[in-house]
Design a protein around this motif. Structure first.
Motif, PDB file in Angstrom:
ATOM      1  N   ARG A 273       0.829  -1.213   0.000  1.00  0.00           N
ATOM      2  CA  ARG A 273       0.000   0.000   0.000  1.00  0.00           C
ATOM      3  C   ARG A 273       0.863   1.264   0.000  1.00  0.00           C
ATOM      4  O   ARG A 273       0.539   2.244  -0.663  1.00  0.00           O
ATOM      5  CB  ARG A 273      -0.921  -0.048   1.221  1.00  0.00           C
ATOM      6  CG  ARG A 273      -1.742   1.194   1.492  1.00  0.00           C
ATOM      7  CD  ARG A 273      -2.832   1.315   0.479  1.00  0.00           C
ATOM      8  NE  ARG A 273      -3.506   2.585   0.587  1.00  0.00           N
ATOM      9  CZ  ARG A 273      -4.799   2.723   0.696  1.00  0.00           C
ATOM     10  NH1 ARG A 273      -5.562   1.655   0.723  1.00  0.00           N
ATOM     11  NH2 ARG A 273      -5.342   3.895   0.757  1.00  0.00           N
TER      12      ARG A 273
ATOM     13  N   ASP B 229       0.589   4.260  -2.658  1.00  0.00           N
ATOM     14  CA  ASP B 229       0.242   5.613  -2.216  1.00  0.00           C
ATOM     15  C   ASP B 229       1.238   6.639  -2.732  1.00  0.00           C
ATOM     16  O   ASP B 229       0.855   7.729  -3.160  1.00  0.00           O
ATOM     17  CB  ASP B 229       0.173   5.664  -0.686  1.00  0.00           C
ATOM     18  CG  ASP B 229      -1.126   5.089  -0.142  1.00  0.00           C
ATOM     19  OD1 ASP B 229      -2.122   5.069  -0.893  1.00  0.00           O
ATOM     20  OD2 ASP B 229      -1.123   4.660   1.032  1.00  0.00           O
TER      21      ASP B 229
ATOM     22  N   ASN C  19      -8.103  11.184  -3.080  1.00  0.00           N
ATOM     23  CA  ASN C  19      -8.015  10.903  -1.657  1.00  0.00           C
ATOM     24  C   ASN C  19      -8.440   9.449  -1.440  1.00  0.00           C
ATOM     25  O   ASN C  19      -9.622   9.136  -1.458  1.00  0.00           O
ATOM     26  CB  ASN C  19      -8.901  11.851  -0.855  1.00  0.00           C
ATOM     27  CG  ASN C  19      -8.778  11.617   0.635  1.00  0.00           C
ATOM     28  OD1 ASN C  19      -7.889  10.885   1.088  1.00  0.00           O
ATOM     29  ND2 ASN C  19      -9.652  12.235   1.397  1.00  0.00           N
TER      30      ASN C  19
ATOM     31  N   THR D  38      -7.620   7.528   1.289  1.00  0.00           N
ATOM     32  CA  THR D  38      -7.192   7.227   2.645  1.00  0.00           C
ATOM     33  C   THR D  38      -7.888   6.000   3.213  1.00  0.00           C
ATOM     34  O   THR D  38      -7.249   5.089   3.733  1.00  0.00           O
ATOM     35  CB  THR D  38      -7.456   8.445   3.563  1.00  0.00           C
ATOM     36  OG1 THR D  38      -6.833   9.579   2.979  1.00  0.00           O
ATOM     37  CG2 THR D  38      -6.900   8.193   4.945  1.00  0.00           C
ATOM     38  N   ASN D  39      -9.186   5.925   3.135  1.00  0.00           N
ATOM     39  CA  ASN D  39      -9.938   4.803   3.712  1.00  0.00           C
ATOM     40  C   ASN D  39     -10.459   3.838   2.652  1.00  0.00           C
ATOM     41  O   ASN D  39     -11.449   3.153   2.883  1.00  0.00           O
ATOM     42  CB  ASN D  39     -11.101   5.335   4.554  1.00  0.00           C
ATOM     43  CG  ASN D  39     -10.613   6.098   5.763  1.00  0.00           C
ATOM     44  OD1 ASN D  39      -9.603   5.734   6.352  1.00  0.00           O
ATOM     45  ND2 ASN D  39     -11.317   7.154   6.114  1.00  0.00           N
ATOM     46  N   LYS D  40      -9.831   3.782   1.525  1.00  0.00           N
ATOM     47  CA  LYS D  40     -10.266   2.927   0.421  1.00  0.00           C
ATOM     48  C   LYS D  40      -9.326   1.735   0.280  1.00  0.00           C
ATOM     49  O   LYS D  40      -8.141   1.819   0.573  1.00  0.00           O
ATOM     50  CB  LYS D  40     -10.276   3.706  -0.899  1.00  0.00           C
ATOM     51  CG  LYS D  40     -11.047   4.978  -0.871  1.00  0.00           C
ATOM     52  CD  LYS D  40     -12.515   4.718  -0.949  1.00  0.00           C
ATOM     53  CE  LYS D  40     -13.232   6.037  -1.150  1.00  0.00           C
ATOM     54  NZ  LYS D  40     -14.408   6.183  -0.388  1.00  0.00           N
ATOM     55  N   ALA D  41      -9.884   0.630  -0.180  1.00  0.00           N
ATOM     56  CA  ALA D  41      -9.048  -0.535  -0.488  1.00  0.00           C
ATOM     57  C   ALA D  41      -8.248  -0.234  -1.750  1.00  0.00           C
ATOM     58  O   ALA D  41      -8.770   0.308  -2.717  1.00  0.00           O
ATOM     59  CB  ALA D  41      -9.922  -1.764  -0.697  1.00  0.00           C
TER      60      ALA D  41
END
Length: 105
Positions: free
Chosen positions: A47, A51, A62, A64-67
């Motif tokens: 990851r 990123d 954005n 951030t909270n995504k797979a």
């Protein structure tokens, strides 16, 4: 006319394969696919690497909270043999479908 005779010979005149022959054929076809699927999973990046790549190329996203999963360099990773296997194993089926479709009017 030759295409129809060949098609008729292979479809109508040959005996149906036994269950054992069908199982052997499916095993021969499935084992390399399973092997390459396992190899494909070794090419998936962490990851943190993804990123960094995404923030460099598309900073407006954005995630951030995504797979998130992906491959950073498909030509320099274990993914390439899997891609080649998929293309080479699908090509005969595609050509067969096209030739049968052309021969049936």
């Amino acid at each position: 006319m030759i295409k129809r005779i060949t098609f008729s010979y292979f479809i109508l005149l040959r005996p149906l394969p036994t269950t054992r022959n069908a199982a052997i054929f499916n095993a021969i076809l499935a084992l390399p696919a399973i092997f390459f699927a396992i190899i494909f999973n070794f090419g998936i990046e962490r990851r943190e690497v993804l990123d960094a790549l995404l923030s460099q190329h598309v900073p407006q996203y954005n995630l951030t909270n995504k797979a998130l999963s992906g491959i950073s360099s498909p030509l320099c990773s274990p993914v390439l043999p899997s891609i080649v296997w998929i293309v080479l194993s699908c090509a005969p089926c595609i050509f067969l479908n096209i030739s049968v479709g052309v021969s049936i009017k």
